[in-house]
Design a protein around this motif. Structure first.
Motif, PDB file in Angstrom:
ATOM      1  N   VAL A 137      13.451  40.860  26.087  1.00  0.00           N
ATOM      2  CA  VAL A 137      14.519  41.817  26.408  1.00  0.00           C
ATOM      3  C   VAL A 137      15.583  41.842  25.311  1.00  0.00           C
ATOM      4  O   VAL A 137      16.111  42.909  24.972  1.00  0.00           O
ATOM      5  N   LEU A 138      15.884  40.696  24.743  1.00  0.00           N
ATOM      6  CA  LEU A 138      16.949  40.606  23.739  1.00  0.00           C
ATOM      7  C   LEU A 138      16.386  40.422  22.327  1.00  0.00           C
ATOM      8  O   LEU A 138      17.080  39.924  21.426  1.00  0.00           O
ATOM      9  N   GLY A 139      15.151  40.855  22.134  1.00  0.00           N
ATOM     10  CA  GLY A 139      14.483  40.707  20.848  1.00  0.00           C
ATOM     11  C   GLY A 139      15.204  41.401  19.712  1.00  0.00           C
ATOM     12  O   GLY A 139      15.231  40.890  18.588  1.00  0.00           O
ATOM     13  N   GLN A 140      15.786  42.556  19.973  1.00  0.00           N
ATOM     14  CA  GLN A 140      16.490  43.284  18.914  1.00  0.00           C
ATOM     15  C   GLN A 140      17.577  42.413  18.287  1.00  0.00           C
ATOM     16  O   GLN A 140      17.724  42.369  17.074  1.00  0.00           O
ATOM     17  N   GLU A 141      18.330  41.737  19.107  1.00  0.00           N
ATOM     18  CA  GLU A 141      19.419  40.892  18.623  1.00  0.00           C
ATOM     19  C   GLU A 141      18.875  39.591  18.026  1.00  0.00           C
ATOM     20  O   GLU A 141      19.309  39.163  16.944  1.00  0.00           O
ATOM     21  N   LEU A 142      17.939  38.958  18.714  1.00  0.00           N
ATOM     22  CA  LEU A 142      17.403  37.685  18.236  1.00  0.00           C
ATOM     23  C   LEU A 142      16.666  37.843  16.913  1.00  0.00           C
ATOM     24  O   LEU A 142      16.764  36.983  16.031  1.00  0.00           O
ATOM     25  N   ASP A 143      15.944  38.941  16.768  1.00  0.00           N
ATOM     26  CA  ASP A 143      15.145  39.133  15.553  1.00  0.00           C
ATOM     27  C   ASP A 143      15.980  39.476  14.331  1.00  0.00           C
ATOM     28  O   ASP A 143      15.463  39.516  13.212  1.00  0.00           O
ATOM     29  N   SER A 144      17.277  39.693  14.531  1.00  0.00           N
ATOM     30  CA  SER A 144      18.149  39.914  13.371  1.00  0.00           C
ATOM     31  C   SER A 144      18.557  38.575  12.748  1.00  0.00           C
ATOM     32  O   SER A 144      19.228  38.546  11.717  1.00  0.00           O
ATOM     33  N   LEU A 145      18.145  37.477  13.384  1.00  0.00           N
ATOM     34  CA  LEU A 145      18.470  36.132  12.900  1.00  0.00           C
ATOM     35  C   LEU A 145      17.184  35.370  12.603  1.00  0.00           C
ATOM     36  O   LEU A 145      16.118  35.722  13.113  1.00  0.00           O
ATOM     37  N   THR A 146      17.304  34.301  11.831  1.00  0.00           N
ATOM     38  CA  THR A 146      16.166  33.433  11.566  1.00  0.00           C
ATOM     39  C   THR A 146      16.605  31.980  11.650  1.00  0.00           C
ATOM     40  O   THR A 146      17.797  31.680  11.642  1.00  0.00           O
ATOM     41  N   GLY A 147      15.639  31.102  11.726  1.00  0.00           N
ATOM     42  CA  GLY A 147      15.910  29.664  11.703  1.00  0.00           C
ATOM     43  C   GLY A 147      16.818  29.184  12.809  1.00  0.00           C
ATOM     44  O   GLY A 147      16.767  29.668  13.945  1.00  0.00           O
ATOM     45  N   SER A 148      17.698  28.248  12.448  1.00  0.00           N
ATOM     46  CA  SER A 148      18.587  27.628  13.434  1.00  0.00           C
ATOM     47  C   SER A 148      19.508  28.614  14.138  1.00  0.00           C
ATOM     48  O   SER A 148      19.708  28.497  15.359  1.00  0.00           O
ATOM     49  N   PRO A 149      20.093  29.590  13.436  1.00  0.00           N
ATOM     50  CA  PRO A 149      20.960  30.532  14.158  1.00  0.00           C
ATOM     51  C   PRO A 149      20.222  31.261  15.286  1.00  0.00           C
ATOM     52  O   PRO A 149      20.778  31.455  16.371  1.00  0.00           O
ATOM     53  N   ARG A 150      18.972  31.664  15.030  1.00  0.00           N
ATOM     54  CA  ARG A 150      18.184  32.337  16.081  1.00  0.00           C
ATOM     55  C   ARG A 150      17.903  31.379  17.233  1.00  0.00           C
ATOM     56  O   ARG A 150      18.073  31.716  18.399  1.00  0.00           O
ATOM     57  N   THR A 151      17.462  30.177  16.897  1.00  0.00           N
ATOM     58  CA  THR A 151      17.141  29.176  17.925  1.00  0.00           C
ATOM     59  C   THR A 151      18.380  28.828  18.742  1.00  0.00           C
ATOM     60  O   THR A 151      18.317  28.734  19.974  1.00  0.00           O
ATOM     61  N   ASP A 152      19.516  28.660  18.064  1.00  0.00           N
ATOM     62  CA  ASP A 152      20.753  28.309  18.773  1.00  0.00           C
ATOM     63  C   ASP A 152      21.171  29.421  19.735  1.00  0.00           C
ATOM     64  O   ASP A 152      21.578  29.147  20.871  1.00  0.00           O
ATOM     65  N   LEU A 153      21.073  30.668  19.280  1.00  0.00           N
ATOM     66  CA  LEU A 153      21.440  31.788  20.151  1.00  0.00           C
ATOM     67  C   LEU A 153      20.499  31.866  21.344  1.00  0.00           C
ATOM     68  O   LEU A 153      20.947  32.026  22.488  1.00  0.00           O
ATOM     69  N   LEU A 154      19.197  31.729  21.098  1.00  0.00           N
ATOM     70  CA  LEU A 154      18.236  31.769  22.200  1.00  0.00           C
ATOM     71  C   LEU A 154      18.491  30.646  23.194  1.00  0.00           C
ATOM     72  O   LEU A 154      18.471  30.857  24.410  1.00  0.00           O
ATOM     73  N   ASN A 155      18.773  29.448  22.698  1.00  0.00           N
ATOM     74  CA  ASN A 155      19.067  28.325  23.597  1.00  0.00           C
ATOM     75  C   ASN A 155      20.312  28.590  24.431  1.00  0.00           C
ATOM     76  O   ASN A 155      20.349  28.285  25.629  1.00  0.00           O
ATOM     77  N   GLY A 156      21.337  29.168  23.820  1.00  0.00           N
ATOM     78  CA  GLY A 156      22.558  29.490  24.571  1.00  0.00           C
ATOM     79  C   GLY A 156      22.311  30.551  25.624  1.00  0.00           C
ATOM     80  O   GLY A 156      22.759  30.426  26.776  1.00  0.00           O
ATOM     81  N   LEU A 157      21.579  31.608  25.243  1.00  0.00           N
ATOM     82  CA  LEU A 157      21.265  32.679  26.197  1.00  0.00           C
ATOM     83  C   LEU A 157      20.415  32.147  27.349  1.00  0.00           C
ATOM     84  O   LEU A 157      20.632  32.505  28.510  1.00  0.00           O
ATOM     85  N   ASP A 158      19.472  31.289  27.021  1.00  0.00           N
ATOM     86  CA  ASP A 158      18.614  30.702  28.048  1.00  0.00           C
ATOM     87  C   ASP A 158      19.441  29.869  29.024  1.00  0.00           C
ATOM     88  O   ASP A 158      19.282  29.963  30.238  1.00  0.00           O
ATOM     89  N   ALA A 159      20.362  29.080  28.477  1.00  0.00           N
ATOM     90  CA  ALA A 159      21.181  28.199  29.324  1.00  0.00           C
ATOM     91  C   ALA A 159      22.031  28.970  30.322  1.00  0.00           C
ATOM     92  O   ALA A 159      22.169  28.550  31.476  1.00  0.00           O
ATOM     93  N   VAL A 160      22.602  30.102  29.900  1.00  0.00           N
ATOM     94  CA  VAL A 160      23.515  30.824  30.795  1.00  0.00           C
ATOM     95  C   VAL A 160      22.794  31.798  31.724  1.00  0.00           C
ATOM     96  O   VAL A 160      23.448  32.432  32.558  1.00  0.00           O
ATOM     97  N   THR A 161      21.474  31.909  31.594  1.00  0.00           N
ATOM     98  CA  THR A 161      20.729  32.810  32.488  1.00  0.00           C
ATOM     99  C   THR A 161      19.730  32.053  33.355  1.00  0.00           C
ATOM    100  O   THR A 161      18.873  32.668  33.978  1.00  0.00           O
ATOM    101  N   THR A 162      19.860  30.737  33.414  1.00  0.00           N
ATOM    102  CA  THR A 162      18.967  29.948  34.256  1.00  0.00           C
ATOM    103  C   THR A 162      19.736  29.377  35.449  1.00  0.00           C
ATOM    104  O   THR A 162      20.941  29.553  35.585  1.00  0.00           O
ATOM    105  N   TRP A 163      19.003  28.666  36.284  1.00  0.00           N
ATOM    106  CA  TRP A 163      19.546  28.228  37.564  1.00  0.00           C
ATOM    107  C   TRP A 163      20.740  27.288  37.420  1.00  0.00           C
ATOM    108  O   TRP A 163      21.661  27.324  38.238  1.00  0.00           O
ATOM    109  N   GLY A 164      20.752  26.447  36.400  1.00  0.00           N
ATOM    110  CA  GLY A 164      21.860  25.499  36.249  1.00  0.00           C
ATOM    111  C   GLY A 164      23.209  26.199  36.172  1.00  0.00           C
ATOM    112  O   GLY A 164      24.166  25.807  36.843  1.00  0.00           O
TER     113      GLY A 164
END
Length: 195
Positions: A137-164
């Motif tokens: 769903v958020l590929g447009q934004e994620l694919d504008s980044l590479t390496g650690s910045p992409r991974t960090d953003l994905l990890n943050g997005l994942d954290a705030v959209t999960t059950w915790g």
């Protein structure tokens, strides 16, 4: 042969009814599931519960696995192209609805001393699938980044959209709608970092 098949089908239906009774108790906020209470909810005898399940642990395992299978029915396709606000709104609406629905089951799993490998695997698969869908769903934004910045953003997005995160918002007094808005605002704020 037909009699045997009919008996098998009735047995399957009874097992499902018993598992669904436990899930109904879970949804009502029950934290303990005595066989008598489950049997009464299912409209069967206590003896029938133990005819179909070796013990209550097996019943809990079956019921929670059944709930996780029902999760697939809650998921619908989400937009992967188009305006960011539309994609985020669709993602967050679906996540909020599913996370609220799954909360009693998740709390029950957390109370288990030793969840079965089947339950642990099903949860892991559900979380992994949620992350894949988020990435699509958020590929447009994620694919504008590479390496650690992409991974960090994905990890943050994942954290705030999960059950915790959802559970945190709900247990600190936010209504489902307020929690949904908090999730949406947080996702949009994180995504603004790629602009």
């Amino acid at each position: 042969m037909a009699a045997v098949d009919g008996r098998t089908e009735r047995g399957r239906q009874t097992r499902e009814r018993i598992a669904d009774a436990l899930l109904a108790l879970l949804d009502e906020g029950a934290t303990e599931f005595p066989a008598e209470k489950v049997a009464a909810h299912a409209g069967v005898s206590r003896r029938s519960v133990f005819h179909h399940f070796a013990d209550m642990a097996q019943l809990v395992d079956t019921a929670i696995t059944r709930r996780l299978e029902q999760l697939a029915e809650q998921i619908r396709p989400l937009p992967t192209t188009g305006p960011r606000a539309v994609r985020v709104a669709a993602l967050v609406e679906q996540r909020a609805r599913i996370l609220e629905w799954m909360t009693p089951t998740r709390l029950a799993v957390l109370r288990l001393d030793h969840p079965s490998p089947r339950i642990s695997q099903a949860w892991d698969e559900a979380f992994a699938e949620g992350r894949r869908r988020l990435e699509a769903v958020l590929g447009q934004e994620l694919d504008s980044l590479t390496g650690s910045p992409r991974t960090d953003l994905l990890n943050g997005l994942d954290a705030v959209t999960t059950w915790g995160a959802w559970h945190h918002w709900r247990t600190t007094g936010l209504s489902p709608e307020e929690a949904r808005r908090a999730m949406e605002a947080t996702v949009l704020t994180l995504l603004a970092s790629v602009d």
